[in-house]
Design an enzyme around this catalytic site. Sequence first.
Site, PDB file in Angstrom:
ATOM      1  N   ASP A 122       0.877  -1.177   0.000  1.00 31.55           N
ATOM      2  CA  ASP A 122       0.000   0.000   0.000  1.00 31.55           C
ATOM      3  C   ASP A 122       0.914   1.228   0.000  1.00 31.55           C
ATOM      4  O   ASP A 122       1.484   1.590   1.020  1.00 31.55           O
ATOM      5  CB  ASP A 122      -0.889  -0.055   1.249  1.00 31.55           C
ATOM      6  CG  ASP A 122      -1.656   1.252   1.473  1.00 31.55           C
ATOM      7  OD1 ASP A 122      -1.451   2.222   0.719  1.00 31.55           O
ATOM      8  OD2 ASP A 122      -2.451   1.292   2.427  1.00 31.55           O
ATOM      9  N   GLN A 167       1.040   6.384   1.143  1.00 35.05           N
ATOM     10  CA  GLN A 167       1.848   7.410   1.831  1.00 35.05           C
ATOM     11  C   GLN A 167       3.275   7.457   1.322  1.00 35.05           C
ATOM     12  O   GLN A 167       4.113   8.155   1.915  1.00 35.05           O
ATOM     13  CB  GLN A 167       1.849   7.144   3.348  1.00 35.05           C
ATOM     14  CG  GLN A 167       0.511   7.338   4.003  1.00 35.05           C
ATOM     15  CD  GLN A 167       0.003   8.784   3.903  1.00 35.05           C
ATOM     16  OE1 GLN A 167       0.779   9.727   3.768  1.00 35.05           O
ATOM     17  NE2 GLN A 167      -1.308   8.955   3.955  1.00 35.05           N
ATOM     18  N   LYS A 180      -2.842  12.270  -3.232  1.00 31.72           N
ATOM     19  CA  LYS A 180      -1.892  12.476  -2.132  1.00 31.72           C
ATOM     20  C   LYS A 180      -0.521  12.885  -2.661  1.00 31.72           C
ATOM     21  O   LYS A 180       0.433  13.015  -1.895  1.00 31.72           O
ATOM     22  CB  LYS A 180      -1.758  11.183  -1.313  1.00 31.72           C
ATOM     23  CG  LYS A 180      -3.017  10.832  -0.513  1.00 31.72           C
ATOM     24  CD  LYS A 180      -2.753   9.608   0.332  1.00 31.72           C
ATOM     25  CE  LYS A 180      -4.013   9.024   0.934  1.00 31.72           C
ATOM     26  NZ  LYS A 180      -4.604   9.850   1.990  1.00 31.72           N
ATOM     27  N   CYS A 220      -8.118   6.618  10.402  1.00 34.66           N
ATOM     28  CA  CYS A 220      -8.487   5.336   9.752  1.00 34.66           C
ATOM     29  C   CYS A 220      -7.499   4.232  10.115  1.00 34.66           C
ATOM     30  O   CYS A 220      -7.130   3.404   9.265  1.00 34.66           O
ATOM     31  CB  CYS A 220      -8.584   5.475   8.238  1.00 34.66           C
ATOM     32  SG  CYS A 220      -9.868   6.599   7.723  1.00 34.66           S
TER      33      CYS A 220
HETATM   34  N1  PLP Z   1      -3.576   3.558   2.765  1.00 33.70           N
HETATM   35  C1  PLP Z   1      -2.961   4.509   3.465  1.00 33.70           C
HETATM   36  C2  PLP Z   1      -1.677   4.197   4.180  1.00 33.70           C
HETATM   37  C3  PLP Z   1      -3.510   5.786   3.529  1.00 33.70           C
HETATM   38  O1  PLP Z   1      -2.910   6.749   4.239  1.00 33.70           O
HETATM   39  C4  PLP Z   1      -4.719   6.054   2.842  1.00 33.70           C
HETATM   40  C5  PLP Z   1      -5.360   7.377   2.923  1.00 33.70           C
HETATM   41  O2  PLP Z   1      -5.134   8.131   3.833  1.00 33.70           O
HETATM   42  C6  PLP Z   1      -5.298   5.017   2.105  1.00 33.70           C
HETATM   43  C7  PLP Z   1      -4.699   3.786   2.087  1.00 33.70           C
HETATM   44  C8  PLP Z   1      -6.573   5.231   1.334  1.00 33.70           C
HETATM   45  O3  PLP Z   1      -6.354   6.103   0.275  1.00 33.70           O
HETATM   46  P1  PLP Z   1      -7.610   6.587  -0.609  1.00 33.70           P
HETATM   47  O4  PLP Z   1      -8.615   7.131   0.362  1.00 33.70           O
HETATM   48  O5  PLP Z   1      -7.007   7.629  -1.493  1.00 33.70           O
HETATM   49  O6  PLP Z   1      -8.115   5.416  -1.359  1.00 33.70           O
END
Ligand code: PLP
Length: 409
Positions: free
Chosen positions: A201, A204, A227, A365
């Site tokens: 993932d 970040q 982001k 989250c």
């Molecule tokens: N994974 C990480 C580590 C994140 O920080 C985020 C969003 O803050 C996401 C996944 C989800 O990203 P998105 O909402 O752009 O799909």
Amino acid sequence: MAEIFDIEKIREQYPILQRTVSGKPLIYLDNAATSQVPRCVVEGIEQMYYTTKANVHRGVHTLSQEATDMVELTREKVRAFLNAASTREIIFTRGTTEAINLVAHSYGDRFVDGDEIILTVMEHHANIVPWQLLQRNKRLKIVVVPINQAGELDIAAYEALFSSRTRFVSVAHASNVLGTVNPVKQIIDIAHSHGVPVLVDGAQATAHMAVDVQALDADFYAFSAHKMYGPSGVGVLYGKEALLADMPPYQGGGEMIGNVSFEGTTFAELPFKFEAGTPDFVDIAAFSRTLDYLQMLGIENIAAHEQTLLEAATAGLQQIPGLTIYGTAAHKHSVLSFLVDGASSYDIGILLDKLGVAVRTGHHCAQPLMRRLGIEGTVRASFAVYNTMHEVEQFIAATARVAKMFARK
Ligand code: PLP
């Protein structure tokens, strides 16, 4: 200290940074949630709407062909950005969340009762819940890599989690709460030694460090454009071609088919098999300008600038009585989480907002991580290329002022 960039020139590209909040100049430190977008990218969106808006991939007319070329140019630029072997490995999604859901549902189709998935305690909900959804139909076991006091993954514990039933590993490249940059190459090598694929993932990571999916040997890599100075509504899933080719479609609809009849349907070639329906072609096309912009600035330069800000902010906050920093890993990116004795993260966030400082508050989250840390949430400041040392100083002063209010109580 010599500046890496002419920051004022960079800031001119972001009109939003000129606005005020609560009568104070905006200090935008919520970049880990979403970064601002430079003029060149907004102009790309405008240009597409004004000159080239047409649906992609199925038109013979000029506009449609031009729009298609723009989307496919972005795909090629993403391929180069990640050093992927082929554009067939680059799938456009709505964001990291959709990319992870795609893999969980499509690759996860093959999992059977008793199979195990390894996640880490620092994952964003986007990299937890899609795997849990698979548990509705199958008895899958999710096992979790712990962290140490500094907020670094316990790699020995990770290795010990593998069993003959381990089928998948999914891990954040960098934590959105602790700032920890995880040793994903090592994590992938360990998984591969057990014959297990890995999804990284990268939500970040991609704005802050160079990513080479071939050097990492990542099986899947997910990220969001918004982001990293890009438009909202666009994400990318990278997947190794051999894996993607062997996976069933995630969603059905137009664009992803070969031939449709009521007796049965064949599916399009990669990457279109995974791109059902009209994509967000305007934003995808404009995202190409983000990738040019990042290349022009140099991701290493961005990282070096942010590191300077992070170090100064960390040193400044450490001087504030009653303030605790969460996440002290040796290798961090530009995220700084903290709490002040006697105050909730919301209290601090609201008061900082009154001083013009935009930070994020709450669980970010990442509720399992909060539980592990024994807290409800943190205040999170996160830095981007357009933040200045002056802003960091203002942020430290504002936080000190707010912390003092709670110290008096
Ligand atoms: N994974 C990480 C580590 C994140 O920080 C985020 C969003 O803050 C996401 C996944 C989800 O990203 P998105 O909402 O752009 O799909």
